[in-house]
Design an enzyme around this catalytic site. Structure first.
Site, mmCIF file in Angstrom:
data_model
loop_
_atom_site.group_PDB
_atom_site.id
_atom_site.type_symbol
_atom_site.label_atom_id
_atom_site.label_comp_id
_atom_site.label_asym_id
_atom_site.label_seq_id
_atom_site.Cartn_x
_atom_site.Cartn_y
_atom_site.Cartn_z
ATOM 1 N N HIS A 156 0.834 -1.226 0.000
ATOM 2 C CA HIS A 156 0.000 0.000 0.000
ATOM 3 C C HIS A 156 0.861 1.266 0.000
ATOM 4 O O HIS A 156 0.430 2.299 0.505
ATOM 5 C CB HIS A 156 -0.946 0.041 1.208
ATOM 6 N N SER A 277 16.664 20.829 -16.285
ATOM 7 C CA SER A 277 15.550 21.728 -16.554
ATOM 8 C C SER A 277 16.114 23.026 -17.102
ATOM 9 O O SER A 277 17.214 23.438 -16.725
ATOM 10 C CB SER A 277 14.784 21.985 -15.261
ATOM 11 N N LYS A 283 17.637 20.386 -11.104
ATOM 12 C CA LYS A 283 16.846 19.241 -11.539
ATOM 13 C C LYS A 283 17.659 18.163 -12.251
ATOM 14 O O LYS A 283 18.572 18.435 -13.002
ATOM 15 C CB LYS A 283 15.724 19.706 -12.488
ATOM 16 N N ASN A 285 15.983 15.143 -14.073
ATOM 17 C CA ASN A 285 14.659 14.558 -14.326
ATOM 18 C C ASN A 285 14.737 13.153 -14.920
ATOM 19 O O ASN A 285 15.511 12.913 -15.847
ATOM 20 C CB ASN A 285 13.863 15.456 -15.286
ATOM 21 N N GLU A 290 9.849 8.204 -17.354
ATOM 22 C CA GLU A 290 8.515 8.797 -17.559
ATOM 23 C C GLU A 290 7.995 8.487 -18.962
ATOM 24 O O GLU A 290 6.822 8.168 -19.152
ATOM 25 C CB GLU A 290 8.569 10.316 -17.353
ATOM 26 N N LYS A 325 -1.313 -4.313 -39.433
ATOM 27 C CA LYS A 325 0.145 -4.183 -39.396
ATOM 28 C C LYS A 325 0.677 -3.029 -38.560
ATOM 29 O O LYS A 325 1.620 -3.181 -37.782
ATOM 30 C CB LYS A 325 0.703 -4.086 -40.814
HETATM 31 N N1 ARG Z 1 -2.067 -5.190 -48.562
HETATM 32 C C1 ARG Z 1 -2.972 -6.234 -48.207
HETATM 33 C C2 ARG Z 1 -2.985 -6.423 -46.663
HETATM 34 O O1 ARG Z 1 -2.102 -5.928 -46.056
HETATM 35 C C3 ARG Z 1 -2.538 -7.503 -48.850
HETATM 36 C C4 ARG Z 1 -3.620 -8.480 -49.141
HETATM 37 C C5 ARG Z 1 -4.511 -7.975 -50.165
HETATM 38 N N2 ARG Z 1 -5.458 -8.943 -50.621
HETATM 39 C C6 ARG Z 1 -6.501 -8.593 -51.352
HETATM 40 N N3 ARG Z 1 -7.270 -9.518 -51.736
HETATM 41 N N4 ARG Z 1 -6.735 -7.351 -51.646
HETATM 42 O O2 ARG Z 1 -3.846 -7.017 -46.116
#
Ligand code: ARG
Length: 460
Positions: A156, A277, A283, A285, A290, A325
């Site tokens: 705590h 600072s 300071k 820091n 952080e 991605k």
């Molecule tokens: N650039 C697409 C992705 O990252 C690749 C796959 C695309 N496939 C399609 N049928 N358009 O998902």
């Protein structure tokens, strides 16, 4: 712009739609995985007599040249390309002619992207594991230097019991070892090759999926082609493991920030890893800690983004999945950058043992040991706990601590008290006596360090 996929449409799209649709700006970083995947695909096509040996050689030479030129920067990505897969194929065809157009036999971008992405995550896992090991090694070095440094242990955020700095630090080493385990498990789950699932339904060609998978270092192939192209669980596993790494780093950061404050002053960070600072010259820091704490939020965000993107997608491939991605790239980049700064920051920080001891001395953190003393003399723990509590209350009212209360006063609470109590409640004894497995005693901490060092040596 005229497309390679001219089918029922004329393949001419609006520039705004092209830009919106394009993923080359971020998926170009999967070029090595894409090309390696294509090389394995060409090998499989030739082995199965779908293309000739000569064609295979032409394709592999062409692909290897592209890999080399992209790696060296000789060849630049075309920002107008739709994605990395189209770009590589287009360059290949430009360079080797008609044979280049044979590469895309018995596959689709749907299984191609699923493969590339898995391979990318796989490579990231390896890099992050090695960075986690460097961090664990820095922590272990600090723990070894400070294996017997007494400090207050907290619950705590109240001083609870005396512990050693080595013990506290090794808790983090344990957490990061668990993170490695989680990444290793993610890698096992990911070890399923989707290539050969094609668009979604498999193919009429006589492919050898296992051969291709093995060439790419996978031990299994996906057993259902629809799942093969739709599955992004591996990316969620990766992001989830990244989130936990960040959570651990963030808790550590919080302590680093507290400990380096004037209120605690348990540690001093090296000036290499602090900032000054512009107006307050005193300071120092802890910006790095952080920032790590702050960046944790964005990695959690990456995880939530992908989970949310995936939740309503019907089988099989849908363009929503292109959104998978950037979260993974961002989380991987963030975790790597945080680990890169954390390991040397921990290695170069200085623990201030006088200050940690001073903090441990003021907080009655040996009250449990006082109760244990009475238990040793035959009193049940609950009764001993009560007496110990009354003594603490008395000390507080008199402005004393357990070490300065006289034996006479102690005896008023119980005649089991003798002079040896002072030795039993000294912080050094309190710490040294906690020899239970995994406990805080210096000997136990050295044991923990030995285990971790053994683990690191075995796993380099
Ligand atoms: N650039 C697409 C992705 O990252 C690749 C796959 C695309 N496939 C399609 N049928 N358009 O998902």
């Amino acid at each position: 712009m005229k497309k390679m996929w001219t089918g029922v449409t004329d393949g001419v799209t609006n520039k705004i739609a092209d830009d919106f649709n394009s993923s080359i700006s971020f998926d170009s970083r999967m070029f090595a995985q894409d090309i390696k995947g294509s090389i394995a695909h060409a090998m499989m096509l030739a082995k199965q007599n779908i293309i000739s040996e000569e064609e295979k050689t032409v394709l592999i030479d062409g692909l290897s040249g592209i890999l080399e030129d992209l790696s060296s920067g000789k060849l630049e990505f075309d920002e107008n390309a739709e994605d990395i897969h189209m770009f590589v194929e287009q360059i290949l065809t430009e360079r080797v002619g008609e044979t280049g157009k044979k590469l895309h036999t018995a596959r689709s971008r749907n299984d191609q992207v699923a493969l590339d992405f898995r391979m990318y995550v796989r490579d990231e896992i390896k890099v992050i594991i090695s960075k986690l090991k460097s961090l664990i090694s820095s922590i272990t070095t600090q723990a070894e230097t400070n294996y017997d440094v007494i400090m207050p242990g907290y619950t705590h955020l109240q001083r609870a019991q005396p512990i050693t700095m080595g013990h506290h630090l090794m808790a983090y080493a344990t957490m990061f070892m668990r993170d490695i385990g989680r990444l290793e498990q993610a890698d096992v789950m990911l070890d399923v090759c989707p290539i050969g699932s094609c668009a979604l339904a498999g193919t009429t060609y006589n492919t050898d999926r296992l051969f291709e998978a093995q060439k790419l270092g996978f031990s299994q192939v996906s057993m259902n082609s629809i799942d093969g192209v739709s599955d992004r669980d591996f990316a969620v596993d990766f992001l989830s493991a990244c989130s936990l790494i960040m959570m651990h780093l963030s808790r550590f950061s919080e302590e680093i920030i507290l400990w380096s404050s004037w209120e605690f002053k348990f540690i001093e960070l090296s000036s290499e890893f602090t900032t000054g600072s512009s107006i307050m010259p005193q300071k120092r820091n802890p910006d790095m800690a952080e920032l790590v704490r702050g960046k944790t939020g964005r990695v959690y965000g990456d995880l939530m983004a992908l989970l949310t993107t995936l939740k309503g997608i019907p089988l099989a491939y849908n363009k929503d999945m292109q959104e998978d991605k950037e979260s993974v790239f961002d989380a991987g980049d963030t975790v790597k950058a945080c680990l890169d700064v954390f390991a040397p920051m921990i290695k170069t920080m200085k623990v201030l043992p006088e200050n940690t001891l001073l903090a441990a001395q003021k907080g009655f953190i040996n009250a449990t040991d006082l109760a244990d003393y009475l238990v040793k003399k035959g009193l049940p723990f609950r009764s001993a706990y009560k007496i110990s509590g009354e003594i603490v209350k008395e000390c507080l009212s008199k402005g004393l601590v357990l070490e300065t209360l006289s034996l006479e006063e102690y005896k008023k609470h119980s005649d089991l008290f003798e002079n040896d109590l002072y030795n039993d409640i000294s912080l050094k004894t309190c710490v040294e006596k906690r020899i239970s497995l995994g406990g805080t005693s210096p000997s136990s901490v050295l044991e923990q360090i030995k285990l971790v060092k053994g683990y690191l040596e075995k796993n380099v």
